[in-house]
Each structure stands twice: as C-alpha cells, then as structure tokens.
Design a protein around this motif. Structure first.
Motif, PDB file in Angstrom:
ATOM      1  N   UNK A 239       0.709  -1.601  -0.022  1.00  0.00           N
ATOM      2  CA  UNK A 239      -0.074  -0.172   0.365  1.00  0.00           C
ATOM      3  C   UNK A 239       0.581   1.344   0.126  1.00  0.00           C
ATOM      4  N   UNK A 240       1.609   1.293   0.479  1.00  0.00           N
ATOM      5  CA  UNK A 240       2.574   2.031   0.822  1.00  0.00           C
ATOM      6  C   UNK A 240       3.393   2.274  -0.424  1.00  0.00           C
ATOM      7  N   UNK A 241       3.467   1.542  -1.028  1.00  0.00           N
ATOM      8  CA  UNK A 241       4.542   1.375  -2.645  1.00  0.00           C
ATOM      9  C   UNK A 241       4.510   2.482  -3.404  1.00  0.00           C
ATOM     10  N   UNK A 242       2.585   1.527  -3.855  1.00  0.00           N
ATOM     11  CA  UNK A 242       1.792   1.826  -4.782  1.00  0.00           C
ATOM     12  C   UNK A 242       0.877   3.329  -4.408  1.00  0.00           C
ATOM     13  N   UNK A 243       0.837   3.444  -3.247  1.00  0.00           N
ATOM     14  CA  UNK A 243       0.303   4.854  -2.869  1.00  0.00           C
ATOM     15  C   UNK A 243       1.055   5.803  -3.157  1.00  0.00           C
ATOM     16  N   UNK A 246       2.265   6.365  -6.998  1.00  0.00           N
ATOM     17  CA  UNK A 246       0.732   7.947  -7.828  1.00  0.00           C
ATOM     18  C   UNK A 246       1.288   9.237  -7.765  1.00  0.00           C
ATOM     19  N   UNK A 247       1.909   9.157  -6.608  1.00  0.00           N
ATOM     20  CA  UNK A 247       2.303  10.531  -6.867  1.00  0.00           C
ATOM     21  C   UNK A 247       3.617  11.150  -7.167  1.00  0.00           C
ATOM     22  N   UNK A 248       4.255  10.275  -6.993  1.00  0.00           N
ATOM     23  CA  UNK A 248       5.865   9.592  -8.262  1.00  0.00           C
ATOM     24  C   UNK A 248       5.635  10.643  -9.399  1.00  0.00           C
ATOM     25  N   UNK A 249       4.164  10.221 -10.055  1.00  0.00           N
ATOM     26  CA  UNK A 249       3.828  10.694 -11.314  1.00  0.00           C
ATOM     27  C   UNK A 249       3.683  12.356 -11.476  1.00  0.00           C
ATOM     28  N   UNK A 250       3.670  12.353 -10.955  1.00  0.00           N
ATOM     29  CA  UNK A 250       2.848  14.018  -9.929  1.00  0.00           C
ATOM     30  C   UNK A 250       4.778  14.853 -10.540  1.00  0.00           C
ATOM     31  N   UNK A 251       5.406  13.920  -9.895  1.00  0.00           N
ATOM     32  CA  UNK A 251       7.114  14.669  -8.919  1.00  0.00           C
ATOM     33  C   UNK A 251       7.814  15.063 -10.859  1.00  0.00           C
ATOM     34  N   UNK A 252       7.496  13.881 -11.747  1.00  0.00           N
ATOM     35  CA  UNK A 252       8.438  13.727 -13.020  1.00  0.00           C
ATOM     36  C   UNK A 252       7.557  14.307 -13.860  1.00  0.00           C
ATOM     37  N   UNK A 253       6.055  14.287 -13.542  1.00  0.00           N
ATOM     38  CA  UNK A 253       5.517  15.213 -14.406  1.00  0.00           C
ATOM     39  C   UNK A 253       6.734  17.353 -14.367  1.00  0.00           C
ATOM     40  N   UNK A 254       6.306  17.297 -12.995  1.00  0.00           N
ATOM     41  CA  UNK A 254       6.804  18.363 -12.295  1.00  0.00           C
ATOM     42  C   UNK A 254       8.062  18.852 -13.165  1.00  0.00           C
ATOM     43  N   UNK A 255       8.261  17.912 -12.842  1.00  0.00           N
ATOM     44  CA  UNK A 255      10.127  17.850 -13.433  1.00  0.00           C
ATOM     45  C   UNK A 255      10.549  18.631 -14.322  1.00  0.00           C
ATOM     46  N   UNK A 299       4.293  11.396  -0.753  1.00  0.00           N
ATOM     47  CA  UNK A 299       5.409  11.196   0.601  1.00  0.00           C
ATOM     48  C   UNK A 299       4.792  11.557   1.837  1.00  0.00           C
ATOM     49  N   UNK A 300       5.077  12.853   2.163  1.00  0.00           N
ATOM     50  CA  UNK A 300       4.455  13.845   2.724  1.00  0.00           C
ATOM     51  C   UNK A 300       3.380  13.346   4.036  1.00  0.00           C
ATOM     52  N   UNK A 301       2.265  12.994   3.220  1.00  0.00           N
ATOM     53  CA  UNK A 301       1.133  12.112   4.449  1.00  0.00           C
ATOM     54  C   UNK A 301       0.047  13.546   3.952  1.00  0.00           C
ATOM     55  N   UNK A 302      -0.176  14.031   2.994  1.00  0.00           N
ATOM     56  CA  UNK A 302      -0.839  14.751   2.632  1.00  0.00           C
ATOM     57  C   UNK A 302      -2.570  14.100   2.531  1.00  0.00           C
ATOM     58  N   UNK A 303      -3.734  15.419   2.732  1.00  0.00           N
ATOM     59  CA  UNK A 303      -4.681  14.861   2.484  1.00  0.00           C
ATOM     60  C   UNK A 303      -4.902  14.866   0.652  1.00  0.00           C
ATOM     61  N   UNK A 304      -5.163  14.025   0.351  1.00  0.00           N
ATOM     62  CA  UNK A 304      -5.975  12.836   0.288  1.00  0.00           C
ATOM     63  C   UNK A 304      -5.035  11.722  -0.283  1.00  0.00           C
ATOM     64  N   UNK A 305      -3.830  11.451  -0.539  1.00  0.00           N
ATOM     65  CA  UNK A 305      -2.606  10.765  -0.035  1.00  0.00           C
ATOM     66  C   UNK A 305      -2.733  10.328   1.372  1.00  0.00           C
TER      67      UNK A 305
END
Length: 746
Positions: A239-243, A246-255, A299-305
């Motif tokens: 669950x931690x890995x997959x969640x 999801x956010x890491x897609x945002x990291x790649x797009x932002x970079x 990564x930092x546990x913010x709502x809603x992830x």
C-alpha cells in the motif's frame, strides 16, 4: 574572506557523507553473516552512522563559518556605503547652507532607506551554496549529467536531523530487534536508508533528487514489510509503495515542466531562474507546482494520499521513528523548501490569502488530528499525529513562513522520534502489544519511559517552554502576519489543531500510563540501551526550541546574538539576492505576545479538558451511544473518512473487478480452450500415427522382414548337406556372380 581552506575543502567534498552508510550497507549485506557475525553486525551500522554524525557536525561548523564570513563582508560593504552616503549628505548640506542638525537628519534618512532596502530583500547578506560535481553520470541529447552535491543551510539542517535520529535508532534497535530472524537484513537497510536520505538532501540536480526520492521509498517498502510472512505487513508495504507511486507521477511531470521551461536540471539554476523570471513563466510554474504537490501529498502524507502512513506502522517501531516520523516523510516538505522560488511564484504566495499548498497543509493538519482520536493502537495515534504535524509544516510554507516550517521540521523530528521509541519501549515491556486497552498504570513500572513520553508530549502539544511551543508559535504568527495579506483560514486551522493535539495526546497518556494495568504478565522498564536514547531525545524536545528563539526573549538576558539561529544560518539568501525589491522575500514577522499566549491557552485547555474527562469523570460520557450525530461523527473518524473504502472498494475495486472478470473469461475461453484444442489434436494425431504408421506400416514391415528372414533361413537349412563338393559349388557360383557384377558396374 577568512574562510578556512580545510573546512572549505570539506564542503566541496561532502559526498563522503552519504558514501559511508552506503558502504556500510554493502559490507553488512555481503559479510554480515559469514565474516562479521549476525550478533555483531549492528556495530558496523552504528559506527558508520556515528562517523557520519560527526561529519555532519563538521559540515554545520563549516557552513556557520562561511555565513559569518559572508555576513562580516556584507556588513563592511554596507558600512562603507552608509559612510559615503553620510559624507555626501554633509557635502550637500554645506553647499546649500543647511544647519548641522538638518545634515544629521539627512544622514538618518539615508540609514533608514538602507534598512528599508534590507527588509525588502535588497540587503541580505548573501551566502552562496557550495556546489560541486563529483563526476560524469551520462550524456543524452548533447547534455551531460553529473552527480554532485549542493550544501547550504537547509542541507546542513537536514544532515543534523537525519544523522542524529538515525544514530539513536541504530543504538535503540540493537536491543529492540535483538534475535530477529532478519537482524542482518534489518541493519543493512537501515544503513541504505540513511545513505539514500543523505543523498537526497544533498542532491545537486533534479535527476539526483528523483533518484534519492525513489531510494528512500524502496527502503521504506522493505522495512515496512520486514516481517513479510504476516499478510497485514506485506499488504501495508504494498500500500505504501503503490500510493507513493501515484504521487511520483506528479514528481516526474513537475520536473519535466521545469526542465522544459528553463532548460536545466540544476536546482540552483532553476531556483534562480524562477526567482528572476517568475512572472514571465507564471503558468508553467503554476503547473509544475501543482504536479509537485501531488508528490508532496504522497511522500509527506498529505490529504488525500495520507492513507498509507498509518498502515506503515506494521514495520518495526524504530523504523517508524526513523522513517515515518522524522526523516523520509519530511522529504516532501524538504522538496518544497528546496524549490521554494518555484512554489512561491507558482502559487503567488506573496500576494494571496489562500492557495493550494496552504489549504492542503491546513486541512491535512485538521483531518489528521481528528483521526488520532479514534485510534486504540498507540502507534497509529502517533502516525496520524505525524500526518497532522506534516500538514502544519506544509501550511507554514504555503503562507510564506519558510523558516517556521524548517524550524518545526527540526523540533518535530526529536520529540516525535522520542514518542515513537517510547511506544516501542511500552510494547517491549507489555508483551508486544500496541493496544492501549491492554496497557494502563505503566508509569509505576516504567518511570523513565513515562517521563520522557510526557516531555515529548508537552513539546508536541506546544506547551511553554518546550521546543514545540516556539516552532508552533512561529507558524501561527506566519499565518497571522502573512506576506502582503493574511491567511485567516490557516490561522483558524492552526489554532484548532493546537487544541486537538494536546487533547488526543493526553488521552494516550491516560490510557497508557494512568489507571490500573490491564495487560498480561508483569511489565518492566526497558534496558538502558533503549532508555538512554529516549532521554537524549527528550532533552532535545526541551532545548531544540533555543535554535530559533526570537530576539525579545534573549534580549532580556543580553544574548541577542543567539537569536534566530535557523533564520540566520539556514535561509536560502542566495535566492533572495536574485530578486528585485518586489520579488520573493521570506516572512520575518515580529513576535506577538497575545498570539503566543492564545496558542498556549489552547494547548493547556486541550490537556485540562481531556484530563478532567478521564480523571474527574467529567463531560458527556457515552455521548456516541445517546446522540446519533455524535455517533455518526465518531463512525466517520473510525472509518477514516471512508477514504480506504473509496480507494480499495470503489477506485481499485471498480478497476480490479472488470479486469479480473475479463482475465477469467480469457483464461476460460481463450487460454483453456486453446490448451484443450491442442490436447485434442495431439491425441487424435497420436491415434492416427499409432494405427496407420506404427501398426499399419512399421509393424507390418518388421513382421514381413522377419517372415522373409525366417523363410530364407529355412531354405539355407536345406542346402546344409554336410558335403564338401556342394559347399564348393556354392562358393564358386557366388564368386562368379560377384565377378560378373564388378565387370558390369565398372
């Protein structure tokens, strides 16, 4: 500049800091059992992290010296400028016939103007970061990528946090995880995590940052699932890995957006470009900021992830203290601070009264505090508390209070690590349970654990004079003062969270340490190898606030030079210098006594009301059974806002069920049918071959040859008369036939 060359050499070669625990990982993993011995492997990890901690202290001293030298040079330049301005004013006054009094007034105006320039961002004492490239990485599209380090005040602050907590966790774990079936594996990945986190905070470019970001995620996955034989543990790791993916897609797009906008992966270059040309690329910076916020949320546990973080408590408790309270989960907060010009310009933090970052942070702080009330697992209470405090930090960055956010990151690491290790100590003594309903009365049996837990709780609640009081007050002050406008909603969120934090932590202390013991066996205090780290962390929970005390507090004792240490040595002044007077400026509001007293009053009220509820049996007990609205509210908290149901049953279920049905249909009607048809065809082919080829041809041929051989043999038997003249005739006849054949052929 009088900066010592030896220290400057150290900052230029700071890559050795993450290298040492990386080597420790390799040594423990390859030689832990065979050469070192499983019972002694912790010595390698503790030695490596201890050495890195010393090097981090040296790095801090080197950076402080560098800032002091820069400040001295800046002060000299500013003094010369003021002297020249004063002399010019006097000369102008003499030429115009003004009186000496008016001349002095003119000089005062010059000084005031210089001070105004400093407050607006034009007079910062600039300390450039130490950027070095260790060597080439790879080349692509004509661009060379290099591995390097970026050392500045923010880097040094995180180095101290990561190495200090990691060292104490390594020591504590030597007893807590003693005898574990994967003891060597555990210490190997603790070293790898430490190396990965240090690599991340020292990253010189965005690609390195991504690598460090993913490495800490992998280590988290491995350590959460340390006891993978139990299904809940492996589920929590997945669950931690997959969640996080999801956010890491945002990291790649932002970079990608930042690279496409500025044409570089260099963090320093991106920040300077965003600071200088932010208004020209506002839309791109906005899109990049939104994408990067998705990574922060995961990564930092913010709502809603945030839903993965409480489940991650399935790992060993020291892992929770290191990774899920003090270091890895602040990676998102660190990234915002590292790329702050991007977020500042993208979200227009300086000119708005609300923005996406501030709202997500404030709402997460409130939501996490509410969920902590409905938990019976002491580690999950602390996990939701971590979610709430991370929201506090993100909210502070969203309102422009960069220094307050980094200060709270610093103080929170120590008192939250103390709380998690205290929970581990309780579990160690209470037969490995984390259910507070099976505890109680432990203050009599575990005095050291109880005292350190209370100290850390008071720091978390923000009670004077503990560390959390000072950092929490700066965040509330940042929301009140704002940049060019205030953030009233964020101030309200912060005040409510201060009340709730004190209340749910008082509930934890009551159920765990007060009353009568409700568990099994006889609880006992943990050994010194566990309690000594608790006392060290508790001491830091008391004194860590001194690292950024406001000037009015220290002026009373004549210690003005010790005020605002985090602000002085950690702020990224090199980015501020890149801006004009109307550009980015970090928030430095004057302390407000009434606001500090209000925050303290909320914390004390939360403690008093909760303690009265349990100890004096005051308040509406059984309200959830009598009132349907109270019951509905408690059920909402108990079900964690139904987010797990939404993700697991609705989102994942709506995708997984059709895919599963389609896969089953393909399996039954395509794969199984193809296998069955192939089998039937093979069977029919085998039967035909058996009947036609094997029986009809091969067997009949063999039988015919056998019959012919038998007949020939019978014929030859007739010719065996025993007379020599008959045999001679046959021999002569055969030779004649052979001779005729040779003549014809040749």
């Amino acid at each position: 500049m009088s900066f010592p060359s030896s220290l400057e050499w150290f900052l230029d070669n700071a890559f050795v800091i993450p290298l040492i625990p990386a080597v420790s990982f390799v040594v423990i993993l390859l030689f832990g059992r065979s050469v070192i011995g499983a019972e002694r492997v912790q010595r390698v990890g503790i030695t490596a992290v201890g050495l890195v901690w010393v090097l981090s202290l040296i790095a801090a001293a080197a950076w402080i010296t560098r800032v002091e030298d820069s400040t001295s040079s800046h002060a000299d330049d500013e003094h010369h400028a003021l002297v020249e301005a004063h002399e010019a004013a006097l000369g102008a006054a003499a030429q115009s016939g003004l009186s000496p009094g008016l001349s002095a007034a003119g000089a005062h105006v010059v000084t005031a103007a210089a001070d105004d320039g400093k407050s607006n961002g034009g007079g910062y004492a600039v300390t450039e970061p130490v950027i070095s490239e260790v060597g080439g990485w790879w080349s692509s599209g004509g661009m060379d990528f290099a591995v390097g380090t970026l050392v500045d005040g923010q880097t040094v602050l995180l180095l101290l946090v990561v190495t200090s907590i990691s060292l104490l966790v390594h020591i504590y774990s030597s007893e807590y995880v003693k005898g574990d079936r994967r003891f060597v594996h555990y210490y190997a990945f603790l070293s790898l995590f430490t190396a990965s986190m240090l690599f991340f905070v020292m990253a010189q470019n965005l690609v390195q940052m991504i690598v460090g970001w993913e490495l800490v995620g992998v280590c988290s996955f491995v350590l959460i699932g340390h006891w993978w034989e139990e299904r809940p543990n492996s589920d929590a790791a997945l669950k931690a890995f997959l969640t996080n993916r999801v956010g890491d897609i945002g990291l790649l797009v932002g970079v990608i957006i930042l690279f496409g906008t500025f044409g570089t992966f260099s963090i320093d270059a991106v920040n300077r470009a965003a600071a200088q040309m932010g208004s020209e690329h506002h839309l791109a910076l906005l899109m990049a900021s939104v994408a990067l916020m998705a990574a922060v949320c995961s990564k930092s546990g913010q709502f809603p992830l945030h839903t993965w973080l409480p489940d991650a408590m399935a790992g060993p408790t020291p892992v929770s203290a290191l990774i899920h309270a003090a270091t890895m989960v602040v990676a998102g907060v660190f990234m915002i601070g590292r790329l702050y010009p991007v977020f500042f310009e993208g979200f227009a933090i300086g000119t708005s009264s609300i923005n996406l970052m501030a709202f997500i942070g404030g709402f997460t702080a409130l939501a996490g505090a509410g969920l902590a009330f409905a938990q019976w697992d002491i580690k999950k209470v602390l996990a939701y508390s971590t979610v709430s405090q991370l929201g506090y930090m993100v909210m502070a960055l969203g309102v422009g209070a960069w220094t307050a956010a980094m200060f709270h990151l610093f103080t929170h690491a120590f008192f939250k690590a103390c709380l998690f290790l205290g929970a581990g100590s309780v579990s160690h003594a209470a037969h490995h349970t984390f259910d507070m309903r099976h505890m109680g009365g432990l203050r009599k049996h575990m005095p050291h654990t109880y005292k350190t837990f209370v100290i850390a709780t008071l720091a978390l609640a923000g009670v004077f004079p503990f560390a959390g009081f000072w950092s929490k007050d700066e965040i509330l002050l940042g929301a009140w003062a704002g940049q060019q406008s205030r953030y009233p909603l964020m101030l309200a969120f912060g005040g409510i969270v201060a009340l709730l934090t004190a209340a749910y932590m008082t509930r934890v202390i009551w159920y765990t340490f007060w009353g009568e013991y409700r568990g099994h066996g006889h609880p006992h205090e943990s050994p010194k190898v566990m309690t000594v780290p608790l006392w060290i962390l508790a001491a830091m929970a008391v004194v860590a606030g001194a690292f950024n005390l406001p000037t009015p507090v220290l002026s009373t004792f004549g210690l003005d030079g010790l005020a605002h240490l985090v602000q002085t040595y950690a702020e990224p002044t090199h980015y501020l210098s890149a801006m004009g007077p109307d550009g980015i400026g970090l928030l430095h509001p004057k302390p407000e006594l009434w606001l500090a007293l209000a925050g303290l009053a909320l914390a004390l009220a939360g403690i008093a009301v909760t303690f009265a509820y349990f100890w004096r049996n005051a308040g509406p007990h059984g309200l959830t059974q009598r009132n349907r609205y109270a019951k509905a509210g408690y059920t909402l908290l108990e079900q964690k806002y139904y987010l797990d149901h939404l993700y697991t049953d609705v989102v994942v279920g709506s995708i997984k069920a059709p895919i599963a049905r389609a896969a089953n249909w393909v399996n039954n009607h395509v794969i199984d049918r193809a296998v069955n048809v192939a089998g039937e065809r093979s069977r029919d082919s085998g039967r035909w071959i058996y009947r036609r080829i094997d029986q009809g041809t091969i067997d009949q041929t063999v039988d015919a040859l056998g019959s012919g051989a038998d007949a020939g043999g019978q014929g030859l038997r007739v010719m065996q008369t025993g007379r020599v003249q008959n045999y001679g005739s046959l021999l002569f006849g055969t030779a004649a036939v052979v001779a005729i054949v040779f003549v014809i052929v040749l």
